[in-house]
Design an enzyme around this catalytic site. Structure first.
Site, PDB file in Angstrom:
ATOM      1  N   LYS A 233     -31.511  36.535  30.624  1.00 57.02           N
ATOM      2  CA  LYS A 233     -31.168  36.400  29.207  1.00 57.02           C
ATOM      3  C   LYS A 233     -31.845  35.206  28.533  1.00 57.02           C
ATOM      4  O   LYS A 233     -32.047  34.162  29.157  1.00 57.02           O
ATOM      5  CB  LYS A 233     -29.652  36.244  29.058  1.00 57.02           C
ATOM      6  CG  LYS A 233     -28.938  37.544  29.330  1.00 57.02           C
ATOM      7  CD  LYS A 233     -27.560  37.567  28.723  1.00 57.02           C
ATOM      8  CE  LYS A 233     -26.542  36.913  29.621  1.00 57.02           C
ATOM      9  NZ  LYS A 233     -25.167  37.259  29.225  1.00 57.02           N
TER      10      LYS A 233
ATOM     11  N   LYS B 200     -22.206  31.847  19.325  1.00 54.41           N
ATOM     12  CA  LYS B 200     -23.048  31.400  20.421  1.00 54.41           C
ATOM     13  C   LYS B 200     -23.953  32.527  20.917  1.00 54.41           C
ATOM     14  O   LYS B 200     -23.512  33.661  21.099  1.00 54.41           O
ATOM     15  CB  LYS B 200     -22.129  30.936  21.556  1.00 54.41           C
ATOM     16  CG  LYS B 200     -22.861  30.062  22.516  1.00 54.41           C
ATOM     17  CD  LYS B 200     -21.961  29.330  23.444  1.00 54.41           C
ATOM     18  CE  LYS B 200     -22.760  28.984  24.677  1.00 54.41           C
ATOM     19  NZ  LYS B 200     -23.971  28.218  24.373  1.00 54.41           N
TER      20      LYS B 200
ATOM     21  N   HIS C 288     -16.039  33.329  30.719  1.00 56.85           N
ATOM     22  CA  HIS C 288     -16.837  33.519  29.508  1.00 56.85           C
ATOM     23  C   HIS C 288     -16.167  34.489  28.525  1.00 56.85           C
ATOM     24  O   HIS C 288     -16.835  35.083  27.687  1.00 56.85           O
ATOM     25  CB  HIS C 288     -18.242  34.023  29.871  1.00 56.85           C
ATOM     26  CG  HIS C 288     -19.052  32.998  30.615  1.00 56.85           C
ATOM     27  ND1 HIS C 288     -18.781  32.633  31.908  1.00 56.85           N
ATOM     28  CD2 HIS C 288     -20.109  32.245  30.236  1.00 56.85           C
ATOM     29  CE1 HIS C 288     -19.637  31.702  32.300  1.00 56.85           C
ATOM     30  NE2 HIS C 288     -20.456  31.448  31.306  1.00 56.85           N
TER      31      HIS C 288
HETATM   32  N1  LIG Z   1     -29.641  32.395  29.764  1.00 59.17           N
HETATM   33  C1  LIG Z   1     -28.605  32.356  30.546  1.00 59.17           C
HETATM   34  O1  LIG Z   1     -28.356  33.258  31.334  1.00 59.17           O
HETATM   35  C2  LIG Z   1     -27.680  31.178  30.482  1.00 59.17           C
HETATM   36  C3  LIG Z   1     -26.729  30.975  31.493  1.00 59.17           C
HETATM   37  C4  LIG Z   1     -25.923  29.848  31.433  1.00 59.17           C
HETATM   38  C5  LIG Z   1     -26.052  28.952  30.393  1.00 59.17           C
HETATM   39  N2  LIG Z   1     -26.969  29.197  29.429  1.00 59.17           N
HETATM   40  C6  LIG Z   1     -27.123  28.255  28.310  1.00 59.17           C
HETATM   41  O2  LIG Z   1     -27.485  26.998  28.821  1.00 59.17           O
HETATM   42  C7  LIG Z   1     -27.084  25.999  27.898  1.00 59.17           C
HETATM   43  C8  LIG Z   1     -26.507  24.831  28.651  1.00 59.17           C
HETATM   44  O3  LIG Z   1     -27.510  24.303  29.468  1.00 59.17           O
HETATM   45  P1  LIG Z   1     -27.498  22.782  29.967  1.00 59.17           P
HETATM   46  O4  LIG Z   1     -26.172  22.448  30.459  1.00 59.17           O
HETATM   47  O5  LIG Z   1     -28.667  22.634  30.858  1.00 59.17           O
HETATM   48  O6  LIG Z   1     -27.648  21.948  28.607  1.00 59.17           O
HETATM   49  P2  LIG Z   1     -28.897  21.276  27.878  1.00 59.17           P
HETATM   50  O7  LIG Z   1     -30.086  22.130  27.972  1.00 59.17           O
HETATM   51  O8  LIG Z   1     -28.407  20.892  26.542  1.00 59.17           O
HETATM   52  O9  LIG Z   1     -29.179  19.963  28.718  1.00 59.17           O
HETATM   53  C9  LIG Z   1     -28.193  18.993  28.822  1.00 59.17           C
HETATM   54  C10 LIG Z   1     -28.698  17.587  28.583  1.00 59.17           C
HETATM   55  O10 LIG Z   1     -29.400  17.148  29.713  1.00 59.17           O
HETATM   56  C11 LIG Z   1     -30.592  16.450  29.338  1.00 59.17           C
HETATM   57  N3  LIG Z   1     -31.479  16.623  30.488  1.00 59.17           N
HETATM   58  C12 LIG Z   1     -32.088  17.760  30.882  1.00 59.17           C
HETATM   59  N4  LIG Z   1     -32.667  17.571  32.084  1.00 59.17           N
HETATM   60  C13 LIG Z   1     -32.443  16.278  32.431  1.00 59.17           C
HETATM   61  C14 LIG Z   1     -32.774  15.508  33.571  1.00 59.17           C
HETATM   62  N5  LIG Z   1     -33.410  16.016  34.630  1.00 59.17           N
HETATM   63  N6  LIG Z   1     -32.366  14.215  33.601  1.00 59.17           N
HETATM   64  C15 LIG Z   1     -31.669  13.683  32.568  1.00 59.17           C
HETATM   65  N7  LIG Z   1     -31.303  14.380  31.475  1.00 59.17           N
HETATM   66  C16 LIG Z   1     -31.688  15.672  31.418  1.00 59.17           C
HETATM   67  C17 LIG Z   1     -30.987  17.048  28.040  1.00 59.17           C
HETATM   68  O11 LIG Z   1     -31.643  16.122  27.252  1.00 59.17           O
HETATM   69  C18 LIG Z   1     -29.653  17.433  27.414  1.00 59.17           C
HETATM   70  O12 LIG Z   1     -29.179  16.362  26.638  1.00 59.17           O
HETATM   71  C19 LIG Z   1     -26.078  26.672  26.957  1.00 59.17           C
HETATM   72  O13 LIG Z   1     -26.657  26.825  25.692  1.00 59.17           O
HETATM   73  C20 LIG Z   1     -25.831  28.020  27.580  1.00 59.17           C
HETATM   74  O14 LIG Z   1     -25.587  29.027  26.627  1.00 59.17           O
HETATM   75  C21 LIG Z   1     -27.785  30.265  29.453  1.00 59.17           C
END
Ligand SMILES: NC(=O)c1ccc[n+]([C@@H]2O[C@H](COP(=O)([O-])OP(=O)(O)OC[C@H]3O[C@@H](n4cnc5c(N)ncnc54)[C@H](O)[C@@H]3O)[C@@H](O)[C@H]2O)c1
Length: 409
Positions: free
Chosen positions: A174, A183, A288
């Site tokens: 996705k 969302k 979810h």
């Molecule tokens: N496509 C899918 O199947 C799927 C599945 C689950 C979640 N998601 C989506 O993923 C998102 C959440 O992802 P997330 O939790 O990674 O959030 P995010 O992408 O916002 O990252 C979180 C924070 O971590 C920081 N960051 C990233 N890598 C880092 C690193 N190595 N070291 C330090 N800081 C770092 C970023 O700057 C950000 O502030 C949601 O929008 C959710 O809907 C998508």
């Protein structure tokens, strides 16, 4: 497609001919199937110039490209930009880097258009210059959407740098962005050609985001992998404090590796048979059903995994009140959530918000609740008969637990 039909057909009302009884065919049914193959692989030392994995990732067999467009999340660029640039230079690849600030409020079409602009400016050669997305779940969802729209589908490679990215957002099909207060309302199914998972990136992630990713791991544990739950329960503190990157102790390293591999394996086992989500009864929807509304209501207070955990705590209580989970099991699950640094309650969980969330979920699941509820620890069932009084009762119970915990602090 009917079982007897060949995989690719074009047919009129009475067969495949151009004419039927001397008159030209005037209506057709086109049927085809598109096989999808993509790779998800743990790969340590991804930025080690001696490791060809990232440079070679996503190249169609037999073709070579000497350029790459990198889309790198802003914070990741700050922390790893020099190493990323040095890696590609050492591998002899010219790069352009689009640095994208990415967090939930920037998960918009505007951000996707910024990626499209970079792709256009770079002049992507689709067959041998995959876009490389390096960042968390937000960045990967944005780049995935841009790649799927650009020229109706452009290959890309995912390099997740957060725990949610490693075990969830980086491994499925996705893509998406938020729209209005909804969302992931705009999105596509467009898996990356390759996802390369290097847990090394977790070393710089703050603990709250480690907890956030552990919520998605806990989800898999609660609905299908009791062993994974026991690992989380026994090692919660160590997993958190080491960021799943223990240096010295081989047994700690083994636990962290087991947790990550079990989480990805469990996730892919559920996703693969239902990649396009035609089947609406999905175990991975656990956590979810209410969380999309909770997360958007609480924005920017709750992270994605935190909202998922609040949903899981709520549904654990619902399941206990139905006798699907016993008292001890429910207490254990909530205690593990506490130990993993995750919230089990948020003031955004009003009865009205939860009922709205359920109504939204029912719409999304074609008119039925199809609500996954835990059965003990490590199994689940689906129900369609959740009532508003049940929702209110479980909410009240959770809120009281939260108040009691807070006053004990
Ligand atoms: N496509 C899918 O199947 C799927 C599945 C689950 C979640 N998601 C989506 O993923 C998102 C959440 O992802 P997330 O939790 O990674 O959030 P995010 O992408 O916002 O990252 C979180 C924070 O971590 C920081 N960051 C990233 N890598 C880092 C690193 N190595 N070291 C330090 N800081 C770092 C970023 O700057 C950000 O502030 C949601 O929008 C959710 O809907 C998508």
């Amino acid at each position: 497609m009917a079982a007897t039909m060949p995989r690719h057909t074009i047919s009129g009302p009475s067969g495949n001919g151009l004419f039927t009884n001397g008159t030209p065919t005037r209506s057709w049914t086109v049927s085809t199937a598109k096989p999808v193959t993509y790779e998800v692989r743990f790969e340590n030392g991804l930025l080690d110039p001696a490791n060809p994995a990232l440079a070679e990732a996503g190249n169609a067999a037999g073709t070579t490209g000497s350029r790459r467009l990198l889309v790198v999340e802003e914070q990741v660029q700050r922390l790893y930009g020099d190493r990323i640039a040095a890696y590609f230079a050492a591998r002899g690849l010219d790069t352009e880097t689009c640095v994208l600030p990415a967090h939930e409020q920037l998960k918009t079409m505007e951000s996707a258009f910024r990626v499209v602009e970079s792709m256009d400016g770079f002049g992507i050669a689709r067959r041998h210059e995959p876009v490389v997305a390096i960042g968390g779940g937000v960045l990967m969802d944005i780049v995935g959407l841009a790649a799927s729209l650009y020229r109706r589908s452009t290959p890309y490679v995912r390099v997740p740098t957060t725990l949610i990215g490693l075990v969830d957002a980086g491994v499925g099909a996705k893509t998406g962005v938020n729209y209005g207060r909804h969302k992931n309302r705009l999105g596509t199914y467009h898996p990356s050609s390759v996802a390369l998972l290097d847990p090394m990136f977790l070393a710089t992630l703050d603990q709250r985001h480690i907890s956030n990713g552990l919520a998605e791991i806990l989800k898999i544990a609660l609905v299908k992998d009791r062993t994974l739950f026991e690992l989380l329960a026994a090692h919660s503190k160590a997993l958190l404090s080491s960021r799943l990157q223990p240096d010295d102790d081989p047994s700690d390293r083994r636990v962290a590796e087991d947790v990550l591999c079990r989480a990805v394996h469990g996730m892919l086992e559920e996703l693969q048979p239902n990649l396009w989500e035609h089947q609406l009864q999905r175990l991975v929807d656990y956590g979810h059903s209410f969380s999309p509304v909770i997360e958007m209501e609480a924005l920017p207070e709750l992270l994605h995994g935190e909202a998922v955990c609040v949903d899981m705590a709520f549904t654990t209580v619902l399941a206990r009140r139905r006798g699907l989970v016993d008292d001890d099991e429910a207490q254990r699950v909530l205690a593990v959530m506490d130990d993993l640094g995750l919230p089990v309650w948020h003031p955004a969980c009003t009865p009205a918000a939860m009922e709205r969330a359920l109504a939204d979920t029912v719409r999304h699941r074609d008119g039925q609740q199809r609500l996954p509820l835990p059965v003990g620890i490590g199994q689940a069932c689906f129900v369609n008969d959740l009532t508003a009084p049940e929702v209110r009762g479980a909410l009240e119970e959770l809120r009281e637990r939260d108040l009691a915990l807070r006053s004990a602090l």
